[in-house]
Design an enzyme around this catalytic site. Structure first.
Site, PDB file in Angstrom:
ATOM      1  N   ARG A 152     -10.004  -1.078   7.740  1.00 53.59           N
ATOM      2  CA  ARG A 152      -9.065  -1.975   8.429  1.00 53.59           C
ATOM      3  C   ARG A 152      -8.569  -1.356   9.731  1.00 53.59           C
ATOM      4  O   ARG A 152      -8.213  -2.060  10.679  1.00 53.59           O
ATOM      5  CB  ARG A 152      -7.953  -2.446   7.503  1.00 53.59           C
ATOM      6  CG  ARG A 152      -6.953  -1.427   6.947  1.00 53.59           C
ATOM      7  CD  ARG A 152      -6.069  -0.888   7.994  1.00 53.59           C
ATOM      8  NE  ARG A 152      -4.724  -0.636   7.582  1.00 53.59           N
ATOM      9  CZ  ARG A 152      -3.935   0.239   8.183  1.00 53.59           C
ATOM     10  NH1 ARG A 152      -4.388   0.995   9.175  1.00 53.59           N
ATOM     11  NH2 ARG A 152      -2.689   0.379   7.807  1.00 53.59           N
TER      12      ARG A 152
ATOM     13  N   GLN B  34     -11.466   8.579  10.357  1.00 55.12           N
ATOM     14  CA  GLN B  34     -11.279   7.253  10.986  1.00 55.12           C
ATOM     15  C   GLN B  34     -12.319   6.978  12.077  1.00 55.12           C
ATOM     16  O   GLN B  34     -12.679   5.827  12.330  1.00 55.12           O
ATOM     17  CB  GLN B  34      -9.881   7.123  11.616  1.00 55.12           C
ATOM     18  CG  GLN B  34      -8.727   7.422  10.691  1.00 55.12           C
ATOM     19  CD  GLN B  34      -8.709   6.566   9.445  1.00 55.12           C
ATOM     20  OE1 GLN B  34      -9.047   5.378   9.489  1.00 55.12           O
ATOM     21  NE2 GLN B  34      -8.354   7.148   8.320  1.00 55.12           N
TER      22      GLN B  34
ATOM     23  N   LYS C  77       0.840  -1.203   0.000  1.00 58.14           N
ATOM     24  CA  LYS C  77       0.000   0.000   0.000  1.00 58.14           C
ATOM     25  C   LYS C  77       0.874   1.254   0.000  1.00 58.14           C
ATOM     26  O   LYS C  77       1.839   1.332   0.756  1.00 58.14           O
ATOM     27  CB  LYS C  77      -0.909   0.019   1.245  1.00 58.14           C
ATOM     28  CG  LYS C  77      -1.835   1.234   1.267  1.00 58.14           C
ATOM     29  CD  LYS C  77      -2.916   1.119   2.323  1.00 58.14           C
ATOM     30  CE  LYS C  77      -2.446   1.563   3.682  1.00 58.14           C
ATOM     31  NZ  LYS C  77      -3.531   1.624   4.664  1.00 58.14           N
TER      32      LYS C  77
ATOM     33  N   ALA D 122      -2.011   8.416  16.933  1.00 62.32           N
ATOM     34  CA  ALA D 122      -0.584   8.755  16.859  1.00 62.32           C
ATOM     35  C   ALA D 122       0.200   7.653  16.152  1.00 62.32           C
ATOM     36  O   ALA D 122       0.153   6.501  16.556  1.00 62.32           O
ATOM     37  CB  ALA D 122      -0.044   8.960  18.269  1.00 62.32           C
TER      38      ALA D 122
ATOM     39  N   SER E 238      -2.389   1.056  18.409  1.00 61.80           N
ATOM     40  CA  SER E 238      -2.110   0.607  17.042  1.00 61.80           C
ATOM     41  C   SER E 238      -1.521   1.745  16.229  1.00 61.80           C
ATOM     42  O   SER E 238      -1.993   2.878  16.291  1.00 61.80           O
ATOM     43  CB  SER E 238      -3.418   0.088  16.415  1.00 61.80           C
ATOM     44  OG  SER E 238      -3.731   0.779  15.243  1.00 61.80           O
TER      45      SER E 238
END
Ligand SMILES: NC(=O)c1ccc[n+]([C@@H]2O[C@H](COP(=O)([O-])OP(=O)(O)OC[C@H]3O[C@@H](n4cnc5c(N)ncnc54)[C@H](O)[C@@H]3O)[C@@H](O)[C@H]2O)c1
Length: 318
Positions: A110, A138, A67, A223, A296
């Site tokens: 995702r 998001q 990606k 972050a 994450s």
């Protein structure tokens, strides 16, 4: 060769499928069947943007993906999305390219998907309230994912730009039929929440330990560089901390790196990687009192898993 647009992805792929594929992907990772080098980041100093290259091969999916994703925070002022992305998919059995996928929405799916997996293993099963700090692109898929694994009755939304929280609330009510209250501070949201999502571009903590109830689960997804931060040091010290990948967290996650630099936290205190939990090597939540943090930074493995789910469904239609 196949070309799938943003719209195709939206039409074909569901959050449930992405959560399942990501869980499978992390099981493969725990078995050592994933090639996942750290991503390469190239910075445009002139335009204050990052362009990342994120390759991954999952043997169980027979799929290689790479990606190219750009993160341009100032795009907000131009009315553009912060993140744009494209994925190249290659059949890992014969090395033949399969296709190109426009992947801005897939990235959001995702990123939500991994929070869905983490929330399933780390939050209390009776969690009902969700705080969302940072109501951008998001944030929407974070709510979708968490709603998939827990019965959320109410969302408390806070954004540094009030109007963004209002727009988010309206959209979530109509798209997900969920009650959303816009609040005036992060503290108000956090104090009432069983689960917290931070999805900001902040460089200073937006969540403080003194606001967090015992038994809360936090997904900190915003972050992704050493100088960015959403969670304060006290929370990291008190919580059971799970990361997507230690190597990535220790090189990219300011939420972990800053407390270590301050001399108040250490690498060996990170409880687990998500793969260890989904594969049963380590337990997830073990009491209703513990505070859990899932940090994450975003892995190419998530893109690979979501692409696998997308191609499987799309190609089986014919
Ligand atoms: N972990 C991952 O896998 C992953 C994946 C994609 C994006 N991200 C990161 O997540 C962050 C959010 O991405 P996005 O696409 O939603 O961006 P966005 O610009 O659409 O949304 C960010 C929102 O946070 C708000 N905000 C900024 N500082 C804040 C603060 N101190 N308090 C409250 N709200 C604040 C902004 O007003 C904005 O509405 C970015 O840093 C992005 O790089 C991480």
């Amino acid at each position: 060769m196949l070309f799938l647009s943003e719209r195709d992805v939206e039409r074909i792929l569901t959050m449930k499928e992405v959560i399942e594929a990501i869980e499978e992907g992390f099981k493969s990772l725990a078995k050592g069947k994933v090639a996942l080098p750290l991503r390469t980041r190239i910075r445009s100093l002139e335009h204050d943007g990052d362009i990342l290259s994120m390759p991954c091969l999952v043997e169980d999916f027979n799929l290689y993906t790479n990606k190219i994703v750009s993160v341009y925070p100032k795009n907000v002022d131009l009315g553009l999305q912060t993140i744009h992305a494209v994925i190249v998919a290659v059949d890992a059995v014969k090395g033949v390219p399969i296709g190109v996928i426009e992947a801005g929405y897939l990235t959001a799916l995702r990123t939500g998907g991994i929070s869905g997996v983490a929330t399933k293993y780390l939050s209390r099963e009776d969690s009902k309230t969700l705080a969302v700090i940072g109501c951008g692109y998001q944030a929407r898929t974070q709510v979708m994912a968490i709603k998939e694994v827990r019965k959320i009755g109410k969302v408390y939304a806070y954004d540094i730009i009030f109007e963004k929280a209002v727009k988010f609330a309206e959209e979530m009510k109509s798209r997900l039929n969920i009650e959303v209250e816009v609040v005036n501070s992060a503290r108000e949201a956090v104090e009432r929440a069983d689960i917290i999502v931070t999805a900001t571009t902040s460089k200073t903590p937006v969540v403080k330990r003194e606001w967090i109830k015992l038994g809360t689960h936090i997904n900190a997804i915003g972050a992704y560089t050493p100088d960015m931060r959403e969670i304060d040091t006290e929370t990291i010290i008190d919580a059971k901390v799970v990361v997507d990948l230690k190597e990535a967290a220790l090189s990219e996650a300011g939420d972990i790196i800053t407390p270590i630099k301050e001399g108040r936290y250490s690498e060996d205190r990170i409880y687990a990687e998500l793969g260890e939990i989904v594969s049963g090597v380590k337990l997830g939540r073990t009491s209703s009192e513990e505070i859990t943090v899932f940090k994450s930074v975003g892995l190419a493995l998530q893109d690979n898993a979501a692409t696998h789910a997308l191609l499987k469904k799309y190609l089986n239609q014919f």
